[in-house]
Design a protein around this motif. Structure first.
Motif, mmCIF file in Angstrom:
data_model
loop_
_atom_site.group_PDB
_atom_site.id
_atom_site.type_symbol
_atom_site.label_atom_id
_atom_site.label_comp_id
_atom_site.label_asym_id
_atom_site.label_seq_id
_atom_site.Cartn_x
_atom_site.Cartn_y
_atom_site.Cartn_z
ATOM 1 N N UNK A 278 82.457 -51.799 -31.558
ATOM 2 C CA UNK A 278 81.255 -52.036 -32.370
ATOM 3 C C UNK A 278 80.209 -50.942 -32.159
ATOM 4 N N UNK A 279 80.678 -49.698 -32.173
ATOM 5 C CA UNK A 279 79.788 -48.540 -32.095
ATOM 6 C C UNK A 279 80.146 -47.597 -33.239
ATOM 7 N N UNK A 280 79.244 -46.690 -33.541
ATOM 8 C CA UNK A 280 79.506 -45.739 -34.618
ATOM 9 C C UNK A 280 80.430 -44.624 -34.132
ATOM 10 N N UNK A 281 81.016 -43.924 -35.082
ATOM 11 C CA UNK A 281 81.863 -42.777 -34.744
ATOM 12 C C UNK A 281 81.028 -41.688 -34.081
ATOM 13 N N UNK A 282 79.763 -41.588 -34.458
ATOM 14 C CA UNK A 282 78.860 -40.610 -33.855
ATOM 15 C C UNK A 282 78.625 -40.928 -32.377
ATOM 16 N N UNK A 283 78.533 -42.218 -32.049
ATOM 17 C CA UNK A 283 78.368 -42.622 -30.649
ATOM 18 C C UNK A 283 79.581 -42.193 -29.835
ATOM 19 N N UNK A 284 80.778 -42.384 -30.380
ATOM 20 C CA UNK A 284 81.988 -41.932 -29.681
ATOM 21 C C UNK A 284 81.956 -40.428 -29.473
ATOM 22 N N UNK A 285 81.486 -39.696 -30.477
ATOM 23 C CA UNK A 285 81.387 -38.244 -30.365
ATOM 24 C C UNK A 285 80.414 -37.855 -29.246
ATOM 25 N N UNK A 286 79.292 -38.550 -29.155
ATOM 26 C CA UNK A 286 78.313 -38.272 -28.100
ATOM 27 C C UNK A 286 78.895 -38.590 -26.735
ATOM 28 N N UNK A 287 79.597 -39.709 -26.623
ATOM 29 C CA UNK A 287 80.229 -40.052 -25.352
ATOM 30 C C UNK A 287 81.230 -38.986 -24.940
ATOM 31 N N UNK A 288 81.994 -38.444 -25.897
ATOM 32 C CA UNK A 288 82.928 -37.356 -25.594
ATOM 33 C C UNK A 288 82.176 -36.126 -25.109
ATOM 34 N N UNK A 289 81.118 -35.760 -25.816
ATOM 35 C CA UNK A 289 80.322 -34.573 -25.469
ATOM 36 C C UNK A 289 79.667 -34.707 -24.103
#
Length: 51
Positions: A8-19
């Motif tokens: 239940x998070x945005x794809x952008x949040x996943x991208x930030x977590x990766x970064x």
């Protein structure tokens, strides 16, 4: 099911977590793949019990 929907998070949040190095991943054929144990650890570390 996509990980963003499951958590239940945005794809952008996943991208930030990766970064930010919060979750590890590998990129294969243009898709980001995540280690299930890391996702479970993230969920466990983020869990807060109710009062």
């Amino acid at each position: 099911m996509a990980l963003s929907a499951k958590l239940s998070v945005s794809r952008r949040t996943l991208q930030k977590w990766r970064s930010d190095g919060i979750i590890g991943y590998i990129k294969l054929a243009g898709k980001c793949l995540y280690c299930e144990s890391e996702i479970e650890k993230l969920q466990k570390d983020s869990y807060h019990t109710s009062f």
